[in-house]
Motif scaffolding. Structure first.
Motif, PDB file in Angstrom:
ATOM      1  N   TRP A 185     -11.476   4.534   6.336  1.00 38.22           N
ATOM      2  CA  TRP A 185     -10.218   4.873   5.677  1.00 38.22           C
ATOM      3  C   TRP A 185      -9.860   6.343   5.879  1.00 38.22           C
ATOM      4  CZ3 TRP A 185      -9.753   2.216   0.189  1.00 38.22           C
ATOM      5  CH2 TRP A 185      -9.541   0.848   0.373  1.00 38.22           C
ATOM      6  N   ARG A 203      -6.304   7.144   5.587  1.00 36.27           N
ATOM      7  CA  ARG A 203      -5.717   7.022   4.250  1.00 36.27           C
ATOM      8  C   ARG A 203      -6.114   8.184   3.344  1.00 36.27           C
ATOM      9  NH1 ARG A 203      -6.248   0.795   2.445  1.00 36.27           N
ATOM     10  NH2 ARG A 203      -4.370   1.363   1.283  1.00 36.27           N
ATOM     11  N   PHE A 204      -7.118   8.958   3.757  1.00 41.17           N
ATOM     12  CA  PHE A 204      -7.564  10.119   2.994  1.00 41.17           C
ATOM     13  C   PHE A 204      -7.530  11.377   3.868  1.00 41.17           C
ATOM     14  CE2 PHE A 204     -10.126   6.786   0.644  1.00 41.17           C
ATOM     15  CZ  PHE A 204      -9.357   6.833  -0.522  1.00 41.17           C
ATOM     16  N   LEU A 236      -4.825   6.298  -8.531  1.00 40.25           N
ATOM     17  CA  LEU A 236      -5.351   6.113  -7.181  1.00 40.25           C
ATOM     18  C   LEU A 236      -4.705   4.901  -6.526  1.00 40.25           C
ATOM     19  CD1 LEU A 236      -7.395   6.865  -4.942  1.00 40.25           C
ATOM     20  CD2 LEU A 236      -9.042   5.393  -6.102  1.00 40.25           C
ATOM     21  N   GLN A 237      -4.582   3.816  -7.284  1.00 43.28           N
ATOM     22  CA  GLN A 237      -3.979   2.605  -6.753  1.00 43.28           C
ATOM     23  C   GLN A 237      -2.512   2.811  -6.383  1.00 43.28           C
ATOM     24  OE1 GLN A 237      -6.472   0.883  -5.706  1.00 43.28           O
ATOM     25  NE2 GLN A 237      -5.670  -1.048  -6.441  1.00 43.28           N
ATOM     26  N   SER A 260      -1.137   5.360  -5.231  1.00 43.54           N
ATOM     27  CA  SER A 260      -0.996   6.131  -3.997  1.00 43.54           C
ATOM     28  C   SER A 260      -1.688   5.472  -2.812  1.00 43.54           C
ATOM     29  CB  SER A 260      -1.598   7.534  -4.188  1.00 43.54           C
ATOM     30  OG  SER A 260      -3.007   7.458  -4.349  1.00 43.54           O
ATOM     31  N   LEU A 261      -2.534   4.501  -3.074  1.00 40.48           N
ATOM     32  CA  LEU A 261      -3.384   3.985  -2.014  1.00 40.48           C
ATOM     33  C   LEU A 261      -3.506   2.477  -1.977  1.00 40.48           C
ATOM     34  CD1 LEU A 261      -5.550   4.547   0.188  1.00 40.48           C
ATOM     35  CD2 LEU A 261      -7.224   4.656  -1.638  1.00 40.48           C
ATOM     36  N   GLY A 313       0.756   1.044  -2.695  1.00 38.44           N
ATOM     37  CA  GLY A 313       0.952   1.995  -1.615  1.00 38.44           C
ATOM     38  C   GLY A 313       1.079   1.330  -0.266  1.00 38.44           C
ATOM     39  N   ARG A 314       0.295   0.295  -0.031  1.00 35.84           N
ATOM     40  CA  ARG A 314       0.320  -0.365   1.270  1.00 35.84           C
ATOM     41  C   ARG A 314       1.665  -1.029   1.519  1.00 35.84           C
ATOM     42  NH1 ARG A 314      -3.720  -3.195   0.530  1.00 35.84           N
ATOM     43  NH2 ARG A 314      -2.784  -5.172  -0.046  1.00 35.84           N
ATOM     44  N   LEU A 326       0.749   5.094   2.710  1.00 33.61           N
ATOM     45  CA  LEU A 326      -0.665   4.846   2.939  1.00 33.61           C
ATOM     46  C   LEU A 326      -1.510   6.096   2.791  1.00 33.61           C
ATOM     47  CD1 LEU A 326      -0.534   2.444   6.029  1.00 33.61           C
ATOM     48  CD2 LEU A 326      -0.792   1.859   3.621  1.00 33.61           C
ATOM     49  N   SER A 334      -3.113   9.030   0.618  1.00 34.79           N
ATOM     50  CA  SER A 334      -3.444   9.367  -0.756  1.00 34.79           C
ATOM     51  C   SER A 334      -3.863  10.827  -0.862  1.00 34.79           C
ATOM     52  CB  SER A 334      -4.594   8.480  -1.247  1.00 34.79           C
ATOM     53  OG  SER A 334      -5.070   8.936  -2.504  1.00 34.79           O
TER      54      SER A 334
END
Length: 363
Positions: free
Chosen positions: A91, A94-95, A130-131, A133-134, A138-139, A144, A146
């Motif tokens: 990921w 994504r980060f 967190l959810q 943004s990710l 987010g998806r 995507l 975060s």
């Protein structure tokens, strides 16, 4: 009488002042002298997992805050940086903030163990944030990326050396030296020197999820070995969503979600959750569930209730916060926290076949 100048103790670099610089001939290594060993970096390491305890032991453990996010391992190599989930998925895209912070740690190769978190205004890690943004929201919205921060709490490989056989305190000292003074998206998860019972009470009063303890003399072992333990303020586990109760006036068009856990190899109904939803997440969740409608006559779990239920395939995994279990194995005071993702390798709760309420088990 003038002193006679002493001859130089070392030979001059040049035998001929007009000649080229020459180094001494490289000698072959003496075979009798062992070479320093280097360990290849593991492609993936299964994370050490914390065993749930109702109360903390008094001695032998180091304590820190339990973070509410996604468990990740950050692999730093000269040619690439990977952010791996518990399921082994990369990921890093994504980060990006965590990747950039890892790049700034220097040229050394390493594997950092920690939790990717997003914090609220009070500085508490918040799984819902967190959810948003990710995760699933987010998806589907195209967001995507975060802004998550990694709270690092272990170092299991460093500069060509596998540290898993080293005791925890030694790994911890290396990690502290590595992150000392660093202000970035990778931060040190601080140890707290306090009585663990008082620490747990204080963590709960601040609205934190709980605390984690690690045996000071333990090596790094994957899975639940008892070397790491956790004590929670509020129980939070993962359950399958197997249906929803439609509602015209509720957010997203559903009043509650019906949940299931494993009992042996089968799923069993463990109650519903009707709180904790936010408008945007509810709308996306309803759209997702309507794509997974259950087409068979019999529901995916035995159900004797009278409510109107729209059954769906048991593929979505929700993180649910709850206070206790009822005598007939139903969740009490449940609240929805968000969807887990398959790549996160979320564990679905497993009921003990003999006693009813049990512990989490991997899918």
């Amino acid at each position: 009488m003038a002193k006679v100048p002493r001859p130089p103790r070392s030979k001059p670099l040049l035998t001929d002042e007009g000649g080229q610089l020459q180094s001494s001939r490289v000698r072959k290594r003496n075979p009798a002298q062992p070479a320093l060993p280097f360990d290849p970096m593991p492609d993936r390491v299964g994370p050490a997992l914390a065993l749930l305890k109702q109360s903390p032991p008094a001695k032998g453990y180091s304590w820190e805050v339990k973070w509410d996010g996604y468990r990740v391992h950050v692999h730093v190599e000269a040619s690439r940086i990977r952010v791996l989930t518990r399921g082994g998925y990369d990921w890093s895209h994504r980060f990006p903030s965590i990747v950039d912070a890892a790049r700034e740690l220097g040229p050394a190769s390493m594997i950092l163990d920690g939790e990717a978190c997003v914090f609220d205004e009070q500085g508490r890690s918040d799984f819902n944030l967190l959810q948003s943004s990710l995760g699933a929201v987010g998806r589907r919205s195209g967001n995507l990326v975060s802004p998550a921060t990694m709270m690092a709490f272990d170092l299991i490989y460093f500069d060509g050396h596998d540290l898993r056989g080293l005791e925890y305190l030694s790994r911890r000292h290396l990690l502290e030296d590595l992150l000392q003074g660093k202000e970035s998206a990778i931060r040190l998860s601080e140890e707290i020197d306090a009585d663990p019972v008082e620490l747990l009470d204080h963590a709960c009063s601040l609205g934190l999820e709980g605390i984690v303890g690690k045996k000071r003399d333990s090596v790094y072992r994957s899975g639940k070995t008892g070397d790491w333990i956790k004590c929670k303020c509020v129980q939070s586990e993962a359950f399958f969503i197997v249906g929803y109760e439609p509602s015209v006036g509720a957010l997203g068009g559903f009043g509650s979600l019906l949940l299931a856990a494993y009992r042996g190899d089968h799923l069993t109904y463990v109650g519903s959750v009707g709180t904790g939803f936010k408008e945007r997440a509810s709308l996306v969740l309803r759209t997702t569930m309507d794509k997974l409608l259950w087409r068979r006559k019999q529901p995916p779990v035995p159900y004797s209730g009278k409510r109107k239920v729209v059954w769906i395939q048991p593929t979505l995994i929700a993180e649910i916060e709850y206070r206790a279990w009822t005598s007939d194995n139903k969740l009490r005071h449940a609240s929805y926290k968000g969807l887990r993702e398959v790549q996160d390798n979320a564990e679905v709760y497993r009921l003990d076949e003999n006693e009813g309420v049990g512990t989490r088990s991997a899918r």
